[in-house]
Each structure stands twice: as structure tokens, then as C-alpha cells.
Design a protein around this motif. Structure first.
Motif, PDB file in Angstrom:
ATOM      1  N   GLN A 171       7.943  -4.275  -1.273  1.00 21.14           N
ATOM      2  CA  GLN A 171       8.637  -4.217  -2.547  1.00 21.14           C
ATOM      3  C   GLN A 171      10.107  -4.612  -2.402  1.00 21.14           C
ATOM      4  OE1 GLN A 171       6.976  -3.646  -5.323  1.00 21.14           O
ATOM      5  NE2 GLN A 171       5.087  -3.256  -4.211  1.00 21.14           N
ATOM      6  N   ARG A 204       7.476   8.203   4.359  1.00 16.25           N
ATOM      7  CA  ARG A 204       6.983   8.285   2.984  1.00 16.25           C
ATOM      8  C   ARG A 204       8.167   8.535   2.051  1.00 16.25           C
ATOM      9  NH1 ARG A 204       4.885  12.841   0.013  1.00 16.25           N
ATOM     10  NH2 ARG A 204       3.526  12.167  -1.701  1.00 16.25           N
ATOM     11  N   ARG A 205       8.207   7.802   0.930  1.00 23.90           N
ATOM     12  CA  ARG A 205       9.390   7.803   0.076  1.00 23.90           C
ATOM     13  C   ARG A 205       9.789   9.206  -0.373  1.00 23.90           C
ATOM     14  NH1 ARG A 205       9.874   3.721  -4.932  1.00 23.90           N
ATOM     15  NH2 ARG A 205       7.884   4.656  -5.491  1.00 23.90           N
ATOM     16  N   ASP A 243      -1.969  10.512  -0.826  1.00 24.97           N
ATOM     17  CA  ASP A 243      -0.526  10.263  -0.920  1.00 24.97           C
ATOM     18  C   ASP A 243       0.158  11.621  -1.026  1.00 24.97           C
ATOM     19  OD1 ASP A 243       1.972   9.114  -1.211  1.00 24.97           O
ATOM     20  OD2 ASP A 243       1.752   8.856  -3.382  1.00 24.97           O
ATOM     21  N   SER A 301       4.697  -0.758   0.401  1.00 23.73           N
ATOM     22  CA  SER A 301       3.608  -0.004  -0.212  1.00 23.73           C
ATOM     23  C   SER A 301       2.294  -0.340   0.478  1.00 23.73           C
ATOM     24  CB  SER A 301       3.483  -0.327  -1.707  1.00 23.73           C
ATOM     25  OG  SER A 301       4.554   0.236  -2.431  1.00 23.73           O
ATOM     26  N   VAL A 324       4.724   3.101  -7.257  1.00 24.32           N
ATOM     27  CA  VAL A 324       4.708   1.643  -7.296  1.00 24.32           C
ATOM     28  C   VAL A 324       3.295   1.196  -7.602  1.00 24.32           C
ATOM     29  CG1 VAL A 324       5.009  -0.443  -5.937  1.00 24.32           C
ATOM     30  CG2 VAL A 324       6.630   1.430  -5.696  1.00 24.32           C
ATOM     31  N   THR A 380      -2.196   4.957  -3.086  1.00 24.50           N
ATOM     32  CA  THR A 380      -1.035   4.115  -2.791  1.00 24.50           C
ATOM     33  C   THR A 380       0.130   4.974  -2.320  1.00 24.50           C
ATOM     34  OG1 THR A 380      -1.702   2.470  -4.443  1.00 24.50           O
ATOM     35  CG2 THR A 380       0.588   2.428  -3.712  1.00 24.50           C
ATOM     36  N   THR A 381       0.704   4.587  -1.198  1.00 22.63           N
ATOM     37  CA  THR A 381       1.863   5.286  -0.647  1.00 22.63           C
ATOM     38  C   THR A 381       2.977   4.280  -0.416  1.00 22.63           C
ATOM     39  OG1 THR A 381       0.403   6.855   0.487  1.00 22.63           O
ATOM     40  CG2 THR A 381       2.686   6.746   1.246  1.00 22.63           C
ATOM     41  N   THR A 382       4.191   4.642  -0.797  1.00 20.47           N
ATOM     42  CA  THR A 382       5.349   3.783  -0.589  1.00 20.47           C
ATOM     43  C   THR A 382       6.224   4.360   0.518  1.00 20.47           C
ATOM     44  OG1 THR A 382       5.328   3.022  -2.882  1.00 20.47           O
ATOM     45  CG2 THR A 382       7.374   2.737  -1.667  1.00 20.47           C
ATOM     46  N   CYS A 394      -0.336  -0.667  -7.954  1.00 20.90           N
ATOM     47  CA  CYS A 394      -1.276  -1.154  -6.945  1.00 20.90           C
ATOM     48  C   CYS A 394      -1.354  -2.670  -6.999  1.00 20.90           C
ATOM     49  CB  CYS A 394      -2.667  -0.563  -7.194  1.00 20.90           C
ATOM     50  SG  CYS A 394      -2.694   1.234  -7.154  1.00 20.90           S
ATOM     51  N   SER A 420      -1.835   0.381   0.003  1.00 18.03           N
ATOM     52  CA  SER A 420      -2.880   0.854  -0.904  1.00 18.03           C
ATOM     53  C   SER A 420      -4.235   0.835  -0.204  1.00 18.03           C
ATOM     54  CB  SER A 420      -2.958  -0.023  -2.166  1.00 18.03           C
ATOM     55  OG  SER A 420      -1.815   0.152  -2.976  1.00 18.03           O
TER      56      SER A 420
END
Length: 220
Positions: free
Chosen positions: A74, A126-127, A103, A87, A18, A167-169, A20, A89
């Protein structure tokens, strides 16, 4: 349903990213809703109580840390179409240095026990690491009395150049270890990251940050 099957059902590939955010430092925002391309049918799993998720507040960071941390939703609902998506960042607004955040498994901002909220009620996965799902959508296939275990592993220093963003979703799921389904209320998640001026330096700087998510009934 297993993890890869669930990712496929959501239309989310492993390693997808995703973008930033460019919002001000330490801010909480709501981004464009991410559309999930497939729906799990009631025969696969059910959502007993659809929920709305919003960002209530975030912590601030001291100016000399040279960091900007941004939280962006999101997708702001937990329903039969999918979980809420968040998300986070971490951007280096200072000089190049090293950090233990990445990430990656075990080393993202809300890794291991940090994925749990205070009070207990929802969990951030974490996705790329969502667990096996049970009969209830967006709840891990565990029993209420199951004990959580976490891998005791350190995270190596990673180069963190000026202007770089990590960035981690996350999927926002119900916490299987709590009665009810994503009980309404405000939940706090806390994280800490470390910074070093060089790969060999022992001059460590610890930076704490927190995020509060509000959960309400979707019908409200």
C-alpha cells in the motif's frame, strides 16, 4: 512516542481496514499508494537512510489447499513521512472449514517471530500492534543487545467460510537488533497456517507460505 500517539500522527485509527485485492492466486502486487495524513518532524524522530520497498517474490500453494494468498504494498517507501505498508490477504477458495489464522494479536500470518526476516534487517509489525518508537523513525525503542521475547499462546480454530478473506496490514520497520538502518537487500518472511474440515476434526492440513521483500536506497 507511544503507540497511540504514533497511530494518531499517521492518521491511522485502530481497527482500520485496507481493502482486499482481487489479483490472481499467490500473487504479489503493488496497490495504490496509501497517503499518510501527517508527518513526524525531525524533532520527534529521524530516518537516517530512506528506503524503497518492493515485493520480490512469493511462494506458491498446492492446488488442493483451496487457498489464495495475496501480498500488496500500500506504501512502498520508508521515509520521514511513514513506513512502508504491506497487506496480506488469505482467501478461502475451497469449502467452508476452520483455521487458526485471524487478523488478531498472536494469530495473524506473520505473528510473533514470523515478523522477522531472513537475513535479519527488517521487521513486520501488525498495524494495530506497532511498538513504541525511539529517536529513529520506524525502529522500536529498544537497544541493539535487547533480547526478544514472544508470548507462548495457541490460536483457537476460527470458522473460515467459502469465499472469506482474512486481511492483515503490516508496517515495514527497521529491525532494531541489526546494525545499520534497513540494510539494502532481499528479505524472506515465512509463515504457516493450519486448516481443519470441522471444529472437532483432528485431520489437520498445514500450509506453508513465504514472501520476499526487496529493500533498496530511495535515491537509486
Amino acid at each position: 512516542m507511544r503507540r497511540r500517539d504514533l497511530l494518531s500522527a499517521l492518521g491511522i485509527g485502530i481497527g482500520s481496514v485496507v481493502g482486499c485485492s482481487t489479483t490472481p492466486e499467490n500473487s504479489a502486487t503493488t496497490g495504490p499508494t496509501e497517503t499518510l495524513t501527517a508527518t513526524l518532524t525531525p524533532s520527534q524522530c529521524t530516518v537516517p537512510q530512506p528506503r524503497r520497498v518492493s515485493i520480490a517474490n512469493t511462494g506458491t500453494i498446492v492446488d488442493d489447499a483451496g487457498l489464495e494468498i495475496t501480498a500488496t504494498l500500500q506504501r512502498g517507501t520508508i521515509d520521514s513521512d511513514g513506513p512502508a505498508l504491506l497487506s496480506v490477504s488469505v482467501t478461502n477458495t475451497g469449502e467452508g472449514r476452520y483455521t487458526n489464522v485471524a487478523d488478531a494479536p498472536y494469530c495473524h500470518p506473520f505473528n510473533r517471530e514470523h515478523g522477522g526476516s531472513t537475513p535479519d534487517g527488517i521487521w513486520l509489525y501488525r498495524r494495530e500492534e506497532i511498538p513504541e518508537i525511539g529517536e529513529t523513525c520506524w525502529r522500536a525503542a529498544n537497544n541493539l543487545e535487547d533480547t526478544r521475547t514472544f508470548v507462548d499462546i495457541g490460536c483457537s480454530r476460527q470458522q473460515f467460510d467459502a469465499g472469506d478473506a482474512i486481511t492483515t496490514t503490516y508496517h515495514v520497520w527497521d529491525d532494531y537488533a541489526v546494525e545499520g538502518y534497513a540494510p539494502t537487500g532481499t528479505y524472506r518472511f515465512e509463515s504457516s497456517l493450519s486448516l481443519w474440515p470441522s471444529e472437532e476434526s483432528e485431520d489437520i492440513q498445514s500450509v506453508d507460505w513465504w514472501l520476499e521483500l526487496s529493500v533498496s536506497d530511495l535515491a537509486d
